[in-house]
Scaffold this active site. Structure first.
Site, mmCIF file in Angstrom:
data_model
loop_
_atom_site.group_PDB
_atom_site.id
_atom_site.type_symbol
_atom_site.label_atom_id
_atom_site.label_comp_id
_atom_site.label_asym_id
_atom_site.label_seq_id
_atom_site.Cartn_x
_atom_site.Cartn_y
_atom_site.Cartn_z
ATOM 1 N N GLU A 118 0.898 -1.194 -0.047
ATOM 2 C CA GLU A 118 -0.323 0.037 -0.094
ATOM 3 C C GLU A 118 0.701 1.201 0.078
ATOM 4 O O GLU A 118 1.899 1.340 0.640
ATOM 5 C CB GLU A 118 -0.697 -0.062 1.307
ATOM 6 C CG GLU A 118 -1.802 1.263 1.564
ATOM 7 C CD GLU A 118 -2.391 1.137 3.135
ATOM 8 O OE1 GLU A 118 -1.651 0.701 3.972
ATOM 9 O OE2 GLU A 118 -3.150 1.756 3.323
ATOM 10 N N ASN A 163 -7.255 6.280 -1.622
ATOM 11 C CA ASN A 163 -6.045 5.194 -1.167
ATOM 12 C C ASN A 163 -6.261 3.982 -2.085
ATOM 13 O O ASN A 163 -7.122 3.199 -1.978
ATOM 14 C CB ASN A 163 -6.016 4.809 0.291
ATOM 15 C CG ASN A 163 -4.996 4.107 0.678
ATOM 16 O OD1 ASN A 163 -4.023 3.445 -0.118
ATOM 17 N ND2 ASN A 163 -4.702 3.708 1.900
ATOM 18 N N LYS A 199 -9.495 1.822 -1.760
ATOM 19 C CA LYS A 199 -9.767 1.302 -0.407
ATOM 20 C C LYS A 199 -11.038 1.547 0.340
ATOM 21 O O LYS A 199 -11.448 2.775 0.273
ATOM 22 C CB LYS A 199 -8.961 1.657 0.580
ATOM 23 C CG LYS A 199 -8.630 1.149 1.810
ATOM 24 C CD LYS A 199 -7.270 1.694 2.694
ATOM 25 C CE LYS A 199 -7.049 1.292 3.873
ATOM 26 N NZ LYS A 199 -5.635 1.495 4.516
ATOM 27 N N GLU A 233 -6.202 8.788 7.769
ATOM 28 C CA GLU A 233 -6.733 8.260 6.365
ATOM 29 C C GLU A 233 -8.127 8.754 6.169
ATOM 30 O O GLU A 233 -8.405 9.169 5.202
ATOM 31 C CB GLU A 233 -6.663 6.811 6.389
ATOM 32 C CG GLU A 233 -5.294 6.129 6.264
ATOM 33 C CD GLU A 233 -5.340 4.668 5.850
ATOM 34 O OE1 GLU A 233 -5.865 4.381 4.675
ATOM 35 O OE2 GLU A 233 -4.746 3.917 6.737
ATOM 36 N N CYS A 253 -4.566 -3.086 2.743
ATOM 37 C CA CYS A 253 -4.351 -3.057 4.300
ATOM 38 C C CYS A 253 -5.561 -3.376 5.025
ATOM 39 O O CYS A 253 -5.855 -4.371 5.070
ATOM 40 C CB CYS A 253 -3.878 -1.379 4.866
ATOM 41 S SG CYS A 253 -3.315 -1.368 6.148
ATOM 42 N N ASN A 287 0.344 -0.897 5.302
ATOM 43 C CA ASN A 287 1.132 -0.211 6.207
ATOM 44 C C ASN A 287 0.502 -0.556 7.566
ATOM 45 O O ASN A 287 -0.546 0.384 7.828
ATOM 46 C CB ASN A 287 1.195 1.186 5.964
ATOM 47 C CG ASN A 287 2.042 1.634 4.702
ATOM 48 O OD1 ASN A 287 3.111 1.834 4.540
ATOM 49 N ND2 ASN A 287 1.552 1.321 3.526
#
Lengths: 316, 316
Positions: free
Chosen positions: B50, B109, B126, B145, B175, B200
């Protein structure tokens, strides 16, 4: 009560095999002995396997008269009353899997959970029936759950345990259900803190075909419970009927798993064996309030396939 | 091609840390070196982490100008073109996580997967964004995020790989998505055979609070991939950016997992490291046709809670 006022001592009462010829009285004596063993270790709630009162009878085609002999017309009933009586005397609740013949004639693979006063707190009927409806010709052993039972019609109904246990949110599954994340998530969405389940899972193909090893099957059984416990931030107790029943082997590997997905107790034999763990219900909070804070992180508008289709539909 | 004509050699290209001060050119050189390392081991498809082009920048509040420097306005673009060129020259496809600035200004993301010809086969944004939208006062490290990205709006779109790979059904996650069984199941319901994902994930609380150990966090990461691979009868490649980025630690533990949920390759370091495995896509068939024959065994009428509610609602 140790670390928290919401701590309950829980046992898994794994059973060794029950043969087709074993009497009901003999099996009930084993259940009561396991209950007493667990109670002597301080257990307040004891989890028995799926279809704990009989052998795993869906492995055989049989006439209606014999088939009905495996079913309970009521729960409790005179045959199992001694287990209820002993549990109430000990102040111990229990999860019990059994074949249910409902008043309307429908048949289910069911489980109940009782409180320390012997009163039934919750009922569950197995949703994910494996096996087949048709008898497979030429095979000595069958898997006829789809023939002998209807699909469970109660969904996944969570329920509260008593104040003496810290009023936990409880949920039940049966055997194959434990491999299906949908059922776990339906309980997770009711804030479940302690999942109870029993199973009878083949250790090999009893008809002699090539198949996965008992070791791999036990790994699968444990993996599914660990991950679903973690992903729903709940404790879980998963209990086997194990060993060789009339030539057909069943895995053991009963486990108690914490909300991190860690195994805190595991059976070592394929026999009657009690495992015990101290369950701190508040240990679920870390997961429920952070990583798996559903209200903050779930995106149901993207989950429609889960309810809109049954089977897999690959892209072109 | 060994056991089957549907065998593909797959690599996970774990990355060590990328510091805030590292140049894009330096990071791209590392990606290309990992790609070449994997190709030299015969890999046909390489999975990067990611946000592989930058440090994990959501850990800091920052001004708009710096923030935008972490985003890609197109994919490919001149800065990453050398990676695309090298991959095409080697005939190797790749999964790459990056911060996407869409033409309409929205930010995601995201991840792409390319084929051996360098053409983008699939795009993913994501869905399960962790962290918070608001900056937490007084904390050196944030998890922003939810502030820097919009929730993915593409759902979980499976896609086909090329004939040279055996036309596999592929799916992507990013992730935190890997801990959510809903996403996996949406891919499972599209017959996915190979899941690709990068991550991550914090190894500890960088602000010094009490928290789970790196060992437990790595266990969680692996457990979620193992069980969801098993329950959807799919291969999975899950790849970390690892090590200490500007004082904040990330777990490693990149894995390749088979459809039985068994780990077949696992990274041993917290540095740039390539893991490789031979992926027999037809090994998914056993699970898809028996235990997890969705058409035969799923009961969606009982799964309504999964889409009808977002957060948990405990019983009274």
């Amino acid at each position: 009560m140790t670390a928290s006022s919401r701590t309950i001592r829980v046992a898994g009462a794994q059973m060794g095999p029950t043969q087709r010829a074993d009497s009901r009285a003999h099996t009930l004596d084993r259940l009561i002995a396991l209950l007493e063993n667990a109670a002597a270790q301080g257990a307040q709630l004891v989890v028995f396997p799926e279809l704990a009162l009989t052998t795993f009878f869906p492995r055989w085609p049989m006439e209606e008269a014999e088939l009905l002999s495996y079913f309970e017309r009521a729960m409790p009933n005179p045959q199992v009353q001694p287990l209820f009586d002993r549990a109430r005397a000990l102040g111990v609740g229990f999860y019990l899997g059994y074949a249910e013949l409902a008043e309307d004639g429908r048949r289910f693979n069911s489980a109940i959970t009782t409180g320390p006063d012997g009163v039934i707190l919750g009922r569950y009927r197995k949703v994910h029936l494996p096996g087949s409806r048709e008898i497979r010709p030429g095979q000595r052993y069958q898997q006829l759950e789809k023939r002998y039972f209807e699909y469970g019609d109660l969904g996944f109904p969570a329920f509260r345990g008593p104040r003496a246990w810290g009023s936990p949110v409880l949920g039940m599954l049966i055997c194959n259900d434990r491999r299906w994340p949908e059922g776990w998530r339906c309980y997770g969405l009711q804030g479940v803190e302690l999942m109870l389940m029993g199973y009878n899972s083949a250790a090999y193909d009893p008809n002699g075909g090539e198949s996965e090893s008992a070791e791999l099957r036990t790994f699968h059984s444990t993996l599914a419970v660990q991950a679903n416990a973690y992903m729903n931030a709940t404790w879980a107790v998963s209990v086997a009927k194990a060993g060789v029943e009339d030539g057909a082997g069943l895995i053991g590997g009963s486990v108690i798993v914490d909300p991190n997905g860690l195994v805190v107790a595991q059976a070592k034999t394929l026999e009657d064996e009690v495992i015990v763990a101290e369950v701190d219900l508040d240990a679920c909070r870390q997961g429920k309030e952070k990583m798996f804070d559903f209200a903050a992180h779930r995106r149901p508008q993207h989950y429609r396939r889960i309810v809109d289709q049954v089977g897999a539909v690959p892209p072109a």
